[in-house]
Design a protein around this motif. Structure first.
Motif, PDB file in Angstrom:
ATOM      1  N   ASP A   1       0.958  -1.118  -0.044  1.00 19.83           N
ATOM      2  CA  ASP A   1       0.195  -0.099   0.139  1.00 19.83           C
ATOM      3  C   ASP A   1       0.878   1.293   0.007  1.00 19.83           C
ATOM      4  OD1 ASP A   1      -1.926   1.817   0.431  1.00 19.83           O
ATOM      5  OD2 ASP A   1      -2.522   1.398   2.382  1.00 19.83           O
TER       6      ASP A   1
ATOM      7  N   GLU B   1      -2.554  10.785   1.008  1.00 21.36           N
ATOM      8  CA  GLU B   1      -3.878   9.974   1.034  1.00 21.36           C
ATOM      9  C   GLU B   1      -4.206   9.465   2.210  1.00 21.36           C
ATOM     10  OE1 GLU B   1      -6.170   6.324   0.493  1.00 21.36           O
ATOM     11  OE2 GLU B   1      -4.331   6.500   1.252  1.00 21.36           O
ATOM     12  N   GLU B   2      -3.199   8.935   3.073  1.00 22.78           N
ATOM     13  CA  GLU B   2      -3.516   8.184   4.213  1.00 22.78           C
ATOM     14  C   GLU B   2      -3.877   9.114   5.316  1.00 22.78           C
ATOM     15  OE1 GLU B   2      -3.674   5.358   4.406  1.00 22.78           O
ATOM     16  OE2 GLU B   2      -2.218   3.966   3.245  1.00 22.78           O
TER      17      GLU B   2
ATOM     18  N   HIS C   1      -1.269  -1.687   6.181  1.00 21.73           N
ATOM     19  CA  HIS C   1      -1.213  -1.114   7.686  1.00 21.73           C
ATOM     20  C   HIS C   1      -0.975  -1.954   8.812  1.00 21.73           C
ATOM     21  CE1 HIS C   1      -4.291   2.534   6.127  1.00 21.73           C
ATOM     22  NE2 HIS C   1      -3.494   2.106   5.072  1.00 21.73           N
TER      23      HIS C   1
HETATM   24 ZN   LIG Z   1      -3.456   2.888   3.096  1.00 27.49          ZN
END
Ligand SMILES: [Zn+2]
Ligand SMILES: CSCC[C@H](NC=O)C(=O)O
Ligand SMILES: [Zn+2]
Length: 470
Positions: A158, A192-193, A430
């Motif tokens: 990710d 984004e996170e 994550h």
């Molecule tokens: Zn993520």
């Protein structure tokens, strides 16, 4: 004496052939073995070249993973430098856009033969979530590759893998002299996170974005445990909710009504009931994970702390809980809001609430921001066919359980799928020890090659109405 079976002439011929047979055999053996040695040499050289090429691809992937772009202080500067160096090596036009200071976005472009047709956007985010070093087998920013070829790093799934797969696919297509008909853009966005507001959010509403004339977009999907690839045509919407409770403070030994914690615990009880009902629909197989609304308590804050620990005989006057809610696209949002106002956080129980994030599953026209995920959508057919051509298979279309930057793109009316060509791997985005196998990473590059070829070669439909859309 004449041999009836072998007249003289034939016998001589026979004798003649026999005497040369060993030479012929020797020549044949020599020829075959030379050919074999030569072809072995060529194959060997081919294999060696391929091995070297793969090693270089993996070095570049690991380099990107080694740049620590974890929140709360992502090293965007190094990520940008690296991406720009890749762009110049590959031969792509590049721009850096900075809508918010210190949060750069890299935009790369491969011009198509017909710039009047809508373009394709491949998006990926440059940031990653933090990692707890001491709970990992290897340093999360060392990108260690173990004996089985598993590469361990925060971002391995990710989604630095996808960014690099896009770039490597383009590198390969360029080396095969492929020329796109449609223009291809790649955006590498920050933040984004943490919501994407300063990244994809600002980008999508900028004049620069408008000028790109994007007709279709791809962004990240989710890795799959089996060998089929997952594809997503919509997302649940995040509501990040804080409920605050107040109540009369009092002695720890006294039973009385209306303490802050009693008020908050009642909310937790009702919320958990809702959670269980939703979860049961998933457990029974009636609904998919992302077709229900999830709610998870992510923190609890209460009590009176001292250096010696919490005071044990004082019922506090305040308490707070945080919830990560993901609203299913088909959810009755008004009803959910009513439940929140009347049951989960009513003023009558001395409760107040705020949202640190609240997004609506509807786009600006009041429509669900879903991309058509069946054969009536040519972009879906092209994706399916391209994946098959690369030897892969798509799973059934799903709703993404979390959110990606693609929601910003869909909300301005541009269709897109969430898709990562990553399979045969446990989902560790994550999580601790996030990894991706080198072989799986390399396989995905081939998948993107087919997708990019298909998407950028897709001619505009003849009729003007559909042409405007595609
Ligand atoms: Zn993520
Ligand atoms: C709401 S912004 C956070 C984005 C994050 N995306 C993927 O993990 C998520 O939590 O879904
Ligand atoms: Zn992601």
């Amino acid at each position: 004496m004449e041999n009836k079976m072998y007249p003289r002439r034939s016998r001589r011929l026979f004798f003649f052939s026999w005497s040369f047979l060993p030479v012929l055999v020797a020549l044949a053996v020599l020829f075959i073995s030379t050919a074999a040695v030569l072809s072995y040499g060529t194959n060997k050289r081919g294999e060696e070249e391929e091995e070297e090429e793969h090693a270089a691809v993996l070095r570049r992937f690991r380099h990107y993973l080694q740049i620590n772009t974890a929140h709360p202080s992502p090293d965007y500067k190094s990520a940008v430098e690296f991406l720009l160096s890749q762009a110049s090596e590959i031969g792509l036009d590049s721009r850096v856009l900075e809508f918010v200071e210190g949060k750069p976005l890299v935009l790369l472009t491969w011009k198509g033969k017909d710039p009047t047709i809508s373009s394709i956007l491949l998006n990926s985010h440059t940031d990653v979530v933090p990692a707890e070093r001491e709970k990992w087998l290897h340093d999360p920013f060392a990108a260690v590759q173990d004996a089985e070829g598993n590469i361990f790093a925060r971002g391995a799934q990710d989604m630095k893998c996808v960014s690099m797969q896009y770039l490597e696919a383009i590198r390969n297509l360029k080396s095969k002299s492929f020329q796109p008909l449609r223009t291809l853009h790649l955006s590498f966005v920050p933040d984004e996170e943490v919501g994407g507001i300063d990244g994809a959010g600002k980008f999508v509403s900028s004049p620069e974005f408008q000028k790109l004339n994007i007709g279709f977009s791809l962004d990240e999907g989710i890795i799959s445990l089996g060998d089929t690839y997952r594809v997503f045509n919509g997302e649940r919407s995040p509501w990040w909710l804080k409920i605050k409770a107040t109540g009369a403070p009092g002695h720890g030994s006294k039973l009385y009504d209306g303490s802050a914690l009693e008020n908050l615990l009642k909310s937790l009880e009702l919320i958990n009931k809702f959670r269980e009902e939703q979860f049961n629909l998933v457990k029974s197989g009636e609904k998919a994970e992302a077709e229900v609304t999830s709610i998870n308590c992510v923190y609890l804050k209460a009590g009176t702390p001292t250096p010696m620990g919490f005071v044990m005989n004082l019922q506090p006057s305040e308490a707070e809980a945080g919830f990560d809610i993901r609203v299913a696209p088909q959810e009755d949002v008004k009803e959910l809001q009513r439940i929140l106002d009347e049951e989960w956080a009513p003023a009558s129980r001395n409760l107040t609430y705020t949202f640190s994030l609240k997004e609506n599953p509807l786009d600006k026209d009041g429509q669900l921001a879903l991309t058509v995920g069946d054969d009536s959508n040519p972009w879906f057919v092209l994706l399916k066919e391209a994946v098959a051509k690369a030897g892969g298979k798509l799973d059934k279309v799903e709703i993404f359980p979390a959110v990606t930057d693609l929601r910003y793109v869909r909300h301005v009316g541009i269709p897109g799928f969430g898709f990562s060509p990553l399979a045969n791997t446990p989902l560790l985005a994550h999580g601790h020890n996030e990894f991706l196998n080198a072989g799986e990473f390399l396989k995905g590059i081939g998948v993107y090659e087919e997708i990019i070829k298909a998407y950028t070669s897709f001619p505009p439909p003849a009729d003007s109405e559909t042409r405007a859309e595609l």
